[in-house]
Design a protein around this motif. Structure first.
Motif, PDB file in Angstrom:
ATOM      1  N   LYS A 215      31.474   5.655  43.139  1.00  0.00           N
ATOM      2  CA  LYS A 215      31.156   6.866  42.249  1.00  0.00           C
ATOM      3  C   LYS A 215      31.800   6.769  40.891  1.00  0.00           C
ATOM      4  CE  LYS A 215      31.872  10.061  46.179  1.00  0.00           C
ATOM      5  NZ  LYS A 215      32.583  11.260  46.731  1.00  0.00           N
ATOM      6  N   ARG A 216      32.687   5.860  40.746  1.00  0.00           N
ATOM      7  CA  ARG A 216      33.193   5.398  39.306  1.00  0.00           C
ATOM      8  C   ARG A 216      31.956   4.769  38.724  1.00  0.00           C
ATOM      9  NH1 ARG A 216      37.881   3.330  41.916  1.00  0.00           N
ATOM     10  NH2 ARG A 216      37.294   1.271  41.561  1.00  0.00           N
ATOM     11  N   LEU A 217      31.065   4.046  39.288  1.00  0.00           N
ATOM     12  CA  LEU A 217      29.994   3.475  38.608  1.00  0.00           C
ATOM     13  C   LEU A 217      28.613   4.173  38.648  1.00  0.00           C
ATOM     14  CD1 LEU A 217      30.315  -0.138  40.332  1.00  0.00           C
ATOM     15  CD2 LEU A 217      30.594   0.460  37.879  1.00  0.00           C
ATOM     16  N   GLY A 218      28.789   5.632  38.989  1.00  0.00           N
ATOM     17  CA  GLY A 218      27.663   6.447  39.141  1.00  0.00           C
ATOM     18  C   GLY A 218      26.752   6.465  40.172  1.00  0.00           C
ATOM     19  N   LEU A 219      27.283   5.755  41.298  1.00  0.00           N
ATOM     20  CA  LEU A 219      26.536   5.697  42.673  1.00  0.00           C
ATOM     21  C   LEU A 219      26.963   6.489  43.632  1.00  0.00           C
ATOM     22  CD1 LEU A 219      26.816   1.609  42.688  1.00  0.00           C
ATOM     23  CD2 LEU A 219      24.993   3.036  41.479  1.00  0.00           C
ATOM     24  N   GLU A 220      26.074   7.575  43.557  1.00  0.00           N
ATOM     25  CA  GLU A 220      26.312   8.808  44.463  1.00  0.00           C
ATOM     26  C   GLU A 220      25.438   8.709  45.899  1.00  0.00           C
ATOM     27  OE1 GLU A 220      28.566  11.243  44.333  1.00  0.00           O
ATOM     28  OE2 GLU A 220      29.155  10.984  42.129  1.00  0.00           O
ATOM     29  N   THR A 221      24.259   8.156  45.762  1.00  0.00           N
ATOM     30  CA  THR A 221      23.512   7.974  46.765  1.00  0.00           C
ATOM     31  C   THR A 221      22.782   6.759  46.859  1.00  0.00           C
ATOM     32  OG1 THR A 221      21.576   8.741  45.683  1.00  0.00           O
ATOM     33  CG2 THR A 221      22.666  10.659  46.280  1.00  0.00           C
ATOM     34  N   GLY A 222      21.791   6.499  47.920  1.00  0.00           N
ATOM     35  CA  GLY A 222      21.163   5.244  48.280  1.00  0.00           C
ATOM     36  C   GLY A 222      20.244   5.038  47.038  1.00  0.00           C
ATOM     37  N   ALA A 223      19.678   6.096  46.420  1.00  0.00           N
ATOM     38  CA  ALA A 223      18.729   6.177  45.246  1.00  0.00           C
ATOM     39  C   ALA A 223      19.231   5.756  44.104  1.00  0.00           C
ATOM     40  CB  ALA A 223      17.966   7.496  44.937  1.00  0.00           C
ATOM     41  N   ASP A 224      20.507   5.902  43.921  1.00  0.00           N
ATOM     42  CA  ASP A 224      21.253   5.433  42.721  1.00  0.00           C
ATOM     43  C   ASP A 224      21.502   3.889  42.702  1.00  0.00           C
ATOM     44  OD1 ASP A 224      21.613   8.060  41.472  1.00  0.00           O
ATOM     45  OD2 ASP A 224      23.370   8.140  42.921  1.00  0.00           O
ATOM     46  N   ILE A 225      21.757   3.558  44.065  1.00  0.00           N
ATOM     47  CA  ILE A 225      21.897   1.998  44.130  1.00  0.00           C
ATOM     48  C   ILE A 225      20.473   1.307  43.934  1.00  0.00           C
ATOM     49  CG2 ILE A 225      22.457   0.183  45.782  1.00  0.00           C
ATOM     50  CD1 ILE A 225      24.172   2.159  47.287  1.00  0.00           C
ATOM     51  N   ALA A 226      19.477   1.843  44.529  1.00  0.00           N
ATOM     52  CA  ALA A 226      18.231   1.333  44.489  1.00  0.00           C
ATOM     53  C   ALA A 226      17.702   1.141  42.941  1.00  0.00           C
ATOM     54  CB  ALA A 226      17.122   2.281  45.264  1.00  0.00           C
ATOM     55  N   ALA A 227      18.314   2.278  41.819  1.00  0.00           N
ATOM     56  CA  ALA A 227      17.940   2.286  40.576  1.00  0.00           C
ATOM     57  C   ALA A 227      18.361   0.766  39.900  1.00  0.00           C
ATOM     58  CB  ALA A 227      18.276   3.374  40.075  1.00  0.00           C
ATOM     59  N   LYS A 228      19.336   0.282  40.555  1.00  0.00           N
ATOM     60  CA  LYS A 228      20.009  -0.785  39.813  1.00  0.00           C
ATOM     61  C   LYS A 228      19.235  -2.094  40.633  1.00  0.00           C
ATOM     62  CE  LYS A 228      23.059   1.728  37.983  1.00  0.00           C
ATOM     63  NZ  LYS A 228      22.940   2.216  36.579  1.00  0.00           N
ATOM     64  N   ASP A 229      19.204  -3.201  39.558  1.00  0.00           N
ATOM     65  CA  ASP A 229      18.885  -4.466  39.789  1.00  0.00           C
ATOM     66  C   ASP A 229      19.674  -5.375  40.675  1.00  0.00           C
ATOM     67  OD1 ASP A 229      20.270  -5.700  37.901  1.00  0.00           O
ATOM     68  OD2 ASP A 229      18.728  -5.768  36.236  1.00  0.00           O
ATOM     69  N   ARG A 230      19.455  -6.434  41.214  1.00  0.00           N
ATOM     70  CA  ARG A 230      20.242  -7.080  41.907  1.00  0.00           C
ATOM     71  C   ARG A 230      21.430  -7.802  40.989  1.00  0.00           C
ATOM     72  NH1 ARG A 230      19.018 -10.232  46.793  1.00  0.00           N
ATOM     73  NH2 ARG A 230      17.004  -9.704  46.492  1.00  0.00           N
ATOM     74  N   ALA A 231      21.017  -8.298  39.932  1.00  0.00           N
ATOM     75  CA  ALA A 231      22.091  -8.887  38.882  1.00  0.00           C
ATOM     76  C   ALA A 231      23.197  -7.786  38.802  1.00  0.00           C
ATOM     77  CB  ALA A 231      21.495  -9.279  37.667  1.00  0.00           C
ATOM     78  N   TRP A 232      22.804  -6.473  38.511  1.00  0.00           N
ATOM     79  CA  TRP A 232      23.845  -5.656  38.196  1.00  0.00           C
ATOM     80  C   TRP A 232      24.724  -5.296  39.328  1.00  0.00           C
ATOM     81  CZ3 TRP A 232      25.825  -0.919  39.916  1.00  0.00           C
ATOM     82  CH2 TRP A 232      26.495  -0.194  38.884  1.00  0.00           C
ATOM     83  N   LEU A 233      24.261  -5.449  40.684  1.00  0.00           N
ATOM     84  CA  LEU A 233      24.823  -5.103  41.647  1.00  0.00           C
ATOM     85  C   LEU A 233      25.716  -6.288  42.160  1.00  0.00           C
ATOM     86  CD1 LEU A 233      22.107  -3.386  43.994  1.00  0.00           C
ATOM     87  CD2 LEU A 233      24.249  -2.241  42.950  1.00  0.00           C
ATOM     88  N   ARG A 234      25.343  -7.519  41.894  1.00  0.00           N
ATOM     89  CA  ARG A 234      26.150  -8.568  42.057  1.00  0.00           C
ATOM     90  C   ARG A 234      27.210  -8.627  40.921  1.00  0.00           C
ATOM     91  NH1 ARG A 234      21.673 -13.596  42.446  1.00  0.00           N
ATOM     92  NH2 ARG A 234      21.154 -13.366  44.690  1.00  0.00           N
ATOM     93  N   GLN A 235      26.961  -8.392  39.770  1.00  0.00           N
ATOM     94  CA  GLN A 235      27.996  -8.405  38.599  1.00  0.00           C
ATOM     95  C   GLN A 235      29.411  -7.352  39.201  1.00  0.00           C
ATOM     96  OE1 GLN A 235      26.766  -6.805  35.006  1.00  0.00           O
ATOM     97  NE2 GLN A 235      28.849  -6.506  34.012  1.00  0.00           N
ATOM     98  N   HIS A 236      28.784  -6.424  39.746  1.00  0.00           N
ATOM     99  CA  HIS A 236      29.983  -5.194  39.958  1.00  0.00           C
ATOM    100  C   HIS A 236      30.538  -5.383  41.470  1.00  0.00           C
ATOM    101  CE1 HIS A 236      29.827  -2.905  36.301  1.00  0.00           C
ATOM    102  NE2 HIS A 236      28.450  -3.067  36.358  1.00  0.00           N
ATOM    103  N   PHE A 237      29.648  -6.101  42.440  1.00  0.00           N
ATOM    104  CA  PHE A 237      29.983  -5.825  43.965  1.00  0.00           C
ATOM    105  C   PHE A 237      30.171  -7.482  44.358  1.00  0.00           C
ATOM    106  CE2 PHE A 237      28.508  -1.929  43.218  1.00  0.00           C
ATOM    107  CZ  PHE A 237      29.485  -0.995  43.777  1.00  0.00           C
ATOM    108  N   GLY A 238      29.863  -8.440  43.485  1.00  0.00           N
ATOM    109  CA  GLY A 238      29.888  -9.742  44.247  1.00  0.00           C
ATOM    110  C   GLY A 238      28.629  -9.857  45.057  1.00  0.00           C
ATOM    111  N   SER A 239      29.028 -10.712  46.162  1.00  0.00           N
ATOM    112  CA  SER A 239      27.904 -10.876  47.133  1.00  0.00           C
ATOM    113  C   SER A 239      27.533  -9.687  47.800  1.00  0.00           C
ATOM    114  CB  SER A 239      28.571 -12.242  48.282  1.00  0.00           C
ATOM    115  OG  SER A 239      29.629 -11.735  48.897  1.00  0.00           O
ATOM    116  N   PHE A 240      28.426  -8.951  47.982  1.00  0.00           N
ATOM    117  CA  PHE A 240      28.221  -7.467  48.799  1.00  0.00           C
ATOM    118  C   PHE A 240      26.953  -6.879  47.950  1.00  0.00           C
ATOM    119  CE2 PHE A 240      29.306  -3.139  49.767  1.00  0.00           C
ATOM    120  CZ  PHE A 240      28.925  -3.070  51.197  1.00  0.00           C
TER     121      PHE A 240
END
Length: 383
Positions: A215-240
């Motif tokens: 939520k702090r990163l603006g991710l409320e739904t699955g659609a919000d996560i899907a809008a981010k690329d893999r590099a951004w998600l790795r940057q903020h969540f590591g391997s997760f």
């Protein structure tokens, strides 16, 4: 949803998961409804319709399972019993009877194996089934799931919910969609949209802390996560982040493993406020012991190594383990080893924000089935 708890669309033949020609699997996830509490209500008619909690009612007791009547008051598993009683003053506590739960679980697994040998138990009360090969000529995955639910009800007097889809991730999400006593089908072509409509909390592996971060990163739904690329998600969540990238698109390539081995059984608690004093640490350990031992019994697991995990307020992690020559077969021994490990750390050099306890170096006794693991590996966040 109709009065049986089933989505109307699941009866539509066009909605059937029948995609073998496309190389997709047919996966069913079956999840028993409030299993422990339902067994107690089945075996004791006086409990039917009442709010029931399985577990200890003492000050340090923990709720292992709650009936749906109790859940309406906010009672949940892993909740301290004193909190549960405060939420629901009429709550009826009953002691765990794992022999009865195992007996019912074995009946249910025999039903599963009538339809497929590819059964991956996750615990006594849930399992994945790969029914891509239609052994009984049911004609569809939905028909097979319905037949399984019907037989469970007739043979055990218990209810089950089922999710049907083309991978494990989606099937598990679906089984939770129409609980209790319901079924949900996610057909090919629907998975991505289904996942992206969900709040992030529904994603497996996203607990309260991870939800706050999302939520702090603006991710409320699955659609919000899907809008981010893999590099951004790795940057903020590591391997997760790799998992989130796939999950938000409804992608899961894991096969159903009928002999998946568990490496450990454990649990951990993250505190709302850091703890430094000895007595609160000891009290917390006792609650973790209660919950982890419930999981150990559910898994029918025995091991030789107990590990204490401490995460300090600066996020450094410290573990201490003790191995014994004989299998840890009873709760008293498990608790004693955990206490010994904790006492070696007291006084703590600084406050901790998390404590965990794990039994590893596991063995199973009994026949081939009893040596199979329940499929849930690693740690489980308890609170």
């Amino acid at each position: 949803m109709d009065e049986t708890g089933e989505q109307n669309r699941e009866g539509d033949p066009k909605g059937e998961v029948d995609s073998e020609a496309d190389g997709l699997r047919k996966i069913v996830h079956v999840d028993m409804d409030a299993f422990f509490a339902s067994v107690e209500q089945r075996d004791n008619p006086e409990l039917r319709g009442k709010p029931v909690a399985v577990g200890g009612s003492s000050g340090r007791g923990v709720v292992a399972a709650a009936s749906y009547e109790a859940r309406q008051f906010g009672v949940r598993s892993a909740m301290p019993s004193i909190t549960a009683k405060r939420l629901c003053p009429d709550l009826v506590f009953v002691k765990s009877r794992f022999d009865a739960y195992r007996e019912a679980s074995q009946q249910i697994r025999e039903i599963f194996r009538f339809y497929t040998p590819l059964v991956e138990p996750l615990s006594l009360d849930e399992a994945y089934l790969d029914i891509t090969e239609d052994l009984q000529g049911m004609g569809s995955a939905t028909a097979t799931a319905q037949a399984i639910r019907k037989r469970i009800r007739e043979e055990t007097d218990l209810t089950a919910s089922a999710g049907v889809s083309y991978n494990k991730f989606l099937a598990k999400l679906a089984s939770d969609q129409n609980k209790p006593d319901g079924i949900c089908v996610i057909r090919p072509g629907e998975g991505e949209a289904f996942v992206q409509s969900l709040p992030v909390r529904r994603f497996h592996g996203i607990g309260p802390k991870a939800e706050e971060k999302c939520k702090r990163l603006g991710l409320e739904t699955g659609a919000d996560i899907a809008a981010k690329d893999r590099a951004w998600l790795r940057q903020h969540f590591g391997s997760f982040g790799d998992y989130l990238f796939r999950a938000a698109r409804g992608v899961d390539l894991r096969p159903v493993r009928s002999n998946r081995l568990r490496k450990s059984v454990g649990g951990e608690r993250t505190f709302s406020e850091d703890i430094h004093e000895a007595d609160p640490l000891r009290e917390t350990l006792e609650r973790i012991v209660d919950i982890v031992w419930e999981r150990i019994e559910r898994a029918q697991a025995k091991g030789k190594t107990v590990t204490l995990k401490l995460k300090y307020n600066d996020f450094t992690l410290h573990t201490r383990a003790q191995s014994v020559s004989q299998l840890v077969e009873d709760k008293d021994t498990f608790a004693r080893l955990g206490r010994e490990l904790l006492e070696e750390e007291i006084p703590l050099p600084r406050p901790i924000r998390l404590m965990g306890l794990t039994l590893s170096n596991l063995e199973r006794d009994g026949d081939e089935e009893s040596r199979r693991r329940d499929g849930k590996t690693g740690q489980l966040a308890l609170f």
